[in-house]
Scaffold this active site. Structure first.
Site, PDB file in Angstrom:
ATOM      1  N   LYS A  63       0.830  -1.218   0.000  1.00 20.82           N
ATOM      2  CA  LYS A  63       0.000   0.000   0.000  1.00 20.82           C
ATOM      3  C   LYS A  63       0.860   1.264   0.000  1.00 20.82           C
ATOM      4  CE  LYS A  63      -3.922  -2.260   2.278  1.00 20.82           C
ATOM      5  NZ  LYS A  63      -3.339  -3.558   2.667  1.00 20.82           N
ATOM      6  N   LEU A  64       1.573   1.477  -1.101  1.00 23.65           N
ATOM      7  CA  LEU A  64       2.504   2.612  -1.175  1.00 23.65           C
ATOM      8  C   LEU A  64       1.774   3.946  -1.224  1.00 23.65           C
ATOM      9  CD1 LEU A  64       5.177   1.447  -3.812  1.00 23.65           C
ATOM     10  CD2 LEU A  64       4.962   0.834  -1.399  1.00 23.65           C
ATOM     11  N   HIS A  65       2.387   4.950  -0.631  1.00 21.32           N
ATOM     12  CA  HIS A  65       1.875   6.323  -0.740  1.00 21.32           C
ATOM     13  C   HIS A  65       2.985   7.271  -0.308  1.00 21.32           C
ATOM     14  CE1 HIS A  65      -0.727   9.675  -0.938  1.00 21.32           C
ATOM     15  NE2 HIS A  65      -0.851   9.861   0.353  1.00 21.32           N
ATOM     16  N   ASP A  66       3.452   8.108  -1.262  1.00 23.16           N
ATOM     17  CA  ASP A  66       4.535   9.048  -0.965  1.00 23.16           C
ATOM     18  C   ASP A  66       4.539  10.060  -2.110  1.00 23.16           C
ATOM     19  OD1 ASP A  66       7.072  10.217  -0.152  1.00 23.16           O
ATOM     20  OD2 ASP A  66       7.501   8.335   0.874  1.00 23.16           O
ATOM     21  N   GLY A  68       5.408  11.515  -5.706  1.00 20.73           N
ATOM     22  CA  GLY A  68       5.398  10.744  -6.950  1.00 20.73           C
ATOM     23  C   GLY A  68       6.743  10.124  -7.306  1.00 20.73           C
ATOM     24  N   ARG A 177     -14.646 -15.906   3.436  1.00 15.61           N
ATOM     25  CA  ARG A 177     -14.771 -16.996   4.395  1.00 15.61           C
ATOM     26  C   ARG A 177     -15.670 -18.083   3.807  1.00 15.61           C
ATOM     27  NH1 ARG A 177     -11.140 -14.758   6.025  1.00 15.61           N
ATOM     28  NH2 ARG A 177     -10.645 -13.963   8.092  1.00 15.61           N
ATOM     29  N   GLN A 186     -12.634  -9.984  10.680  1.00 14.01           N
ATOM     30  CA  GLN A 186     -13.329  -9.476   9.489  1.00 14.01           C
ATOM     31  C   GLN A 186     -14.809  -9.300   9.814  1.00 14.01           C
ATOM     32  OE1 GLN A 186     -11.889  -8.448   6.862  1.00 14.01           O
ATOM     33  NE2 GLN A 186     -10.118  -9.699   6.315  1.00 14.01           N
TER      34      GLN A 186
HETATM   35  O1  C5P Z   1      -6.950 -13.965   7.218  1.00 12.24           O
HETATM   36  P1  C5P Z   1      -7.798 -13.194   6.257  1.00 12.24           P
HETATM   37  O2  C5P Z   1      -8.433 -14.080   5.189  1.00 12.24           O
HETATM   38  O3  C5P Z   1      -8.790 -12.286   6.930  1.00 12.24           O
HETATM   39  O4  C5P Z   1      -6.727 -12.272   5.491  1.00 12.24           O
HETATM   40  C1  C5P Z   1      -7.112 -11.304   4.584  1.00 12.24           C
HETATM   41  C2  C5P Z   1      -5.894 -10.619   4.040  1.00 12.24           C
HETATM   42  O5  C5P Z   1      -6.326  -9.548   3.224  1.00 12.24           O
HETATM   43  C3  C5P Z   1      -4.978 -10.001   5.085  1.00 12.24           C
HETATM   44  O6  C5P Z   1      -3.650 -10.112   4.569  1.00 12.24           O
HETATM   45  C4  C5P Z   1      -5.414  -8.563   5.157  1.00 12.24           C
HETATM   46  O7  C5P Z   1      -4.366  -7.698   5.487  1.00 12.24           O
HETATM   47  C5  C5P Z   1      -5.846  -8.310   3.719  1.00 12.24           C
HETATM   48  N1  C5P Z   1      -6.821  -7.239   3.568  1.00 12.24           N
HETATM   49  C6  C5P Z   1      -8.040  -7.231   4.218  1.00 12.24           C
HETATM   50  N2  C5P Z   1      -8.917  -6.213   4.030  1.00 12.24           N
HETATM   51  C7  C5P Z   1      -8.599  -5.207   3.221  1.00 12.24           C
HETATM   52  C8  C5P Z   1      -7.389  -5.213   2.549  1.00 12.24           C
HETATM   53  C9  C5P Z   1      -6.503  -6.245   2.752  1.00 12.24           C
HETATM   54  O8  C5P Z   1      -8.358  -8.151   4.958  1.00 12.24           O
HETATM   55  N3  C5P Z   1      -9.481  -4.269   3.013  1.00 12.24           N
END
Ligand code: C5P
Length: 236
Positions: A63-66, A68, A177, A186
């Site tokens: 997730k880069l941000h800096d 350009g 899931r 989540q």
């Molecule tokens: O273990 P799990 O299936 O929840 O992992 C989801 C992966 O997706 C993790 O590496 C998490 O950092 C990433 N991720 C997320 N939600 C976001 C962006 C990335 O869960 N919005």
């Protein structure tokens, strides 16, 4: 693309050794891996190179941000690793620099519109005067206009963002899931089949595979669910 190639396993493990063991366990069940902060800052970027040489694909989720210039130089280095996907925050300057710097490589840049842990109050606290939904939609449109390759979004947002992004951008969705799996932290989750039906191209799955008692079995089952959903989508 084979259905199982739509599955990206998040290598959210503390050491390169643990990641190597997981990759070995998963074998040919998984062809695409995501390396995030935890593994990257524990020496995991070297693993990216090894994976690419072993014909696996790699998603660098930093997730880069800096400014350009800095983003551009970073993107050039990630492209040299042979990675397929890299995330950047979906700010116009950052996206423009990343898209320009990935030219001539196989690297594709994904935009993170609004972090899914943010709600409207978090945005207000960060100085934004709009809702998460409005900002995510605006940034998705900017990403499309700048020529970004794709977006990371929750499966719930996929249908809405697909309408903005059009068919050419890839949508990559975490928060997946299988039915009956632990949600963990989540909050907005979807099954693999529902995410594909909502328009996701790639699914990121971490704990349901890497923390399973049988990771390879879990990956094969998710791959089969994705395949069935893709077939159903084609015949629907
Ligand atoms: O273990 P799990 O299936 O929840 O992992 C989801 C992966 O997706 C993790 O590496 C998490 O950092 C990433 N991720 C997320 N939600 C976001 C962006 C990335 O869960 N919005």
């Amino acid at each position: 693309m084979e259905a199982k190639d739509r599955l990206i396993v998040a290598l959210d493990v503390p050491t390169v050794k643990a990641a190597e063991a997981m990759i070995e366990t998963l074998g040919d069940a998984v062809s695409f891996y995501k390396i995030g902060y935890q593994l990257a800052f524990a020496g995991g970027l070297g693993l990216a190179d090894a994976l690419v040489r072993a014909d696996r694909r790699v998603f660098i989720d930093l997730k880069l941000h800096d400014i350009g210039n800095t983003v551009g130089k970073g993107v050039e280095s990630v492209a040299r690793l042979g990675a397929t996907f890299l995330t950047v925050h979906a700010y116009p300057q950052t996206m423009r620099a990343a898209v320009e710097a990935r030219k001539g490589s196989g690297l594709r840049i994904l935009g993170v519109t609004v972090l899914t842990s943010y709600d409207d109050a978090d945005l207000a606290a960060a100085g934004y005067g709009r809702t998460v939904a409005a900002l995510a939609a605006e940034r998705a449109a900017q990403a499309r206009d700048i020529g970004m390759d794709g977006l990371v979004c929750s499966a719930e947002e996929a249908a809405k963002l697909r309408a903005i992004a059009g068919p050419g951008m890839v949508l990559v969705t975490p928060g997946i899931r299988p039915a009956g799996a632990e949600a963990g932290d989540q909050k907005r989750i979807m099954t693999p089949a529902a995410a594909i039906a909502a328009g996701a191209d790639y699914l990121v799955v971490g704990r349901p595979i890497v923390a399973a008692s049988d990771p390879r079995g879990a990956a094969l089952a998710i791959g089969a669910e994705i395949a069935a959903a893709v077939r159903q989508g084609r015949t629907a």
